[in-house]
Motif scaffolding. Structure first.
Motif, PDB file in Angstrom:
ATOM      1  N   TYR A 172      62.795  -2.306  78.084  1.00 17.41           N
ATOM      2  CA  TYR A 172      63.765  -1.341  78.421  1.00 17.41           C
ATOM      3  C   TYR A 172      64.483  -1.518  79.744  1.00 17.41           C
ATOM      4  O   TYR A 172      63.568  -1.533  80.718  1.00 17.41           O
ATOM      5  N   ARG A 173      65.473  -1.880  79.850  1.00 18.04           N
ATOM      6  CA  ARG A 173      66.379  -2.102  81.149  1.00 18.04           C
ATOM      7  C   ARG A 173      67.420  -1.304  81.516  1.00 18.04           C
ATOM      8  O   ARG A 173      68.546  -1.745  81.138  1.00 18.04           O
ATOM      9  N   GLY A 174      67.199  -0.165  82.051  1.00 17.22           N
ATOM     10  CA  GLY A 174      68.451   0.629  82.345  1.00 17.22           C
ATOM     11  C   GLY A 174      69.446   0.499  83.272  1.00 17.22           C
ATOM     12  O   GLY A 174      68.629   0.154  84.450  1.00 17.22           O
ATOM     13  N   GLY A 253      70.308   1.357  77.499  1.00 16.29           N
ATOM     14  CA  GLY A 253      70.432   1.081  78.868  1.00 16.29           C
ATOM     15  C   GLY A 253      71.710   0.919  79.585  1.00 16.29           C
ATOM     16  O   GLY A 253      71.893   0.796  80.752  1.00 16.29           O
ATOM     17  N   SER A 279      64.951   4.057  79.462  1.00 16.33           N
ATOM     18  CA  SER A 279      65.919   3.427  79.936  1.00 16.33           C
ATOM     19  C   SER A 279      66.731   4.339  81.229  1.00 16.33           C
ATOM     20  O   SER A 279      67.619   3.764  81.684  1.00 16.33           O
ATOM     21  N   THR A 281      68.123   6.944  81.004  1.00 16.30           N
ATOM     22  CA  THR A 281      69.268   7.554  80.313  1.00 16.30           C
ATOM     23  C   THR A 281      69.349   9.182  80.048  1.00 16.30           C
ATOM     24  O   THR A 281      68.320   9.475  79.341  1.00 16.30           O
TER      25      THR A 281
END
Length: 386
Positions: A172-174, A253, A279, A281
């Motif tokens: 996961y790349r937020g 993300g 992420s 979020t």
């Protein structure tokens, strides 16, 4: 160590239990353990890979190509006992009640208690009680589930561990606030996920600058709720259908807020909530989410699920940059407890304790904060390990 992860249901479905199984299996494999997944059915390896997006090619044994029920399911799992025993596992982690005796340390993971309702409730309760009495350890994935199991099964609190579900944090790349889209993501269209609540709140929000993504099968209630929106808002809704795992991870993300007006009887830890947390979020969610994954004003806002209340919470996260930054930072801090490697080590410790003859948890009860110390090499994907 040889580890077998089981589930009675199908694997080619992107629900929270399967996300957990695949994430845990990959972490165990990266920690140099030999892992096999045994499931009730798997209709399509291609669909499994599309929906769950596994990083590794995991060994999977499916008892059937189609879902099994009743006597057919019981017969299949009696056969599965022979298959699993041939692996001579050191650890077996059940994600649903499988009432057959197996080799190794047996851990029963309770993800929810929804099957307790309806005509078959007594049967499900009997199966769960039978299964848990024949396990070495019983794990609840949230503190609320643990407390309910104490009442439901009559088990002492000290005999129940709380170990959270897990995800692969590195997947996961937020993005930072500056690159976030003014958009909302709702994941899941099953009735208890209540996508209609999110769509109606989007209508009350009444802001054409905001987009809404809904991931999951396009159901009649979902489509009807979108059709009821005014034209200027309807075009801002994207119904993704059964989106692949990579797309859902990317959206988590990219959006500014994720909504979870979930209606659980007992608060649970949804893996899709963990995806948002991983992420960075912020979340707008119902009080039926576990406090282990949503803490009001820490990583999101807890709200009633009526459209007006949800719209107020959404407007705050969408328009207040300072609030967004604080909630996003809280989410990133919280995400560490759901790291696949951290959770995998907690299960491996249970196996080592079982091998030493330490039955169940006694007074060394674990927590979602991870007091069980893990074993194995360090996370090869963690920051600073490359």
């Amino acid at each position: 160590m040889r580890v077998v992860l089981t589930r009675r249901e199908a694997l080619d479905c992107p629900d929270g239990v399967n996300i957990f199984i695949v994430s845990l299996a990959q972490a165990l494999a990266d920690l140099d353990h030999e892992v096999t997944i045994v499931v009730g059915s798997l209709q399509s390896h291609e669909e499994y890979r599309r929906l769950l997006g596994p990083r590794l090619d995991l060994p999977i044994v499916a008892l059937s190509r189609t879902p099994l029920t009743g006597l057919a399911s019981a017969a299949a799992w009696l056969g599965a006992k022979r298959i699993i025993d041939r692996y001579r596992p050191d650890l077996v982690v059940h994600s649903e009640a499988v009432p057959v005796p197996l080799r190794g340390t047996i851990v029963q993971v309770v993800h929810d208690l929804e099957p307790r309702s309806g005509r078959l409730a007594p049967l499900w309760r009997s199966i769960r009680r039978y299964s848990t009495r024949r396990c070495d350890y019983v794990v609840a994935t949230t503190t609320e589930l643990r407390d309910e199991l104490v009442r439901d099964l009559g088990m002492p609190r000290r005999e129940l561990a709380v170990i959270p579900k897990c995800i692969e944090l590195q997947a996961y790349r937020g993005g930072d606030l500056a690159v976030r889209e003014r958009a909302i993501l709702h994941s899941g269209t099953a009735p208890y996920k209540d996508p209609v609540a999110t769509i109606r709140a989007f209508g009350v929000l009444n802001d054409p600058s905001v987009g809404l993504y809904v991931a999951g099968d396009i159901t009649r209630p979902t489509q009807a709720a979108v059709d009821a929106l005014p034209d200027r808002l309807r075009g801002r809704v994207t119904l993704l259908g059964s989106a692949d795992g990579q797309t859902v991870r990317m959206l988590h993300g990219r959006v500014r807020v994720a909504t979870f007006p979930t209606r659980y009887a007992i608060p649970v830890a949804s893996a899709t909530v963990m995806e948002a947390i991983a992420s960075g979020t912020p979340i707008v969610g119902s009080s039926r989410l576990s406090r282990d994954v949503l803490v009001n004003d820490v990583n999101g806002l807890v709200t009633d699920t009526d459209p007006d209340a949800m719209a107020i919470a959404l407007r705050s996260v969408l328009n207040d940059d300072a609030l967004w930054l604080r909630l996003s930072a809280g989410a990133r801090r919280m995400a560490q407890q759901f790291d696949g490697f951290r959770v995998a080590r907690q299960y491996i410790e249970l196996a080592y304790r079982g091998a030493r003859g330490s039955h169940r948890l006694g007074d060394r009860e674990s927590s979602s904060g991870g007091r069980l110390v893990g074993l194995g090499r360090e996370n090869p994907h963690s920051p600073g390990s490359d």
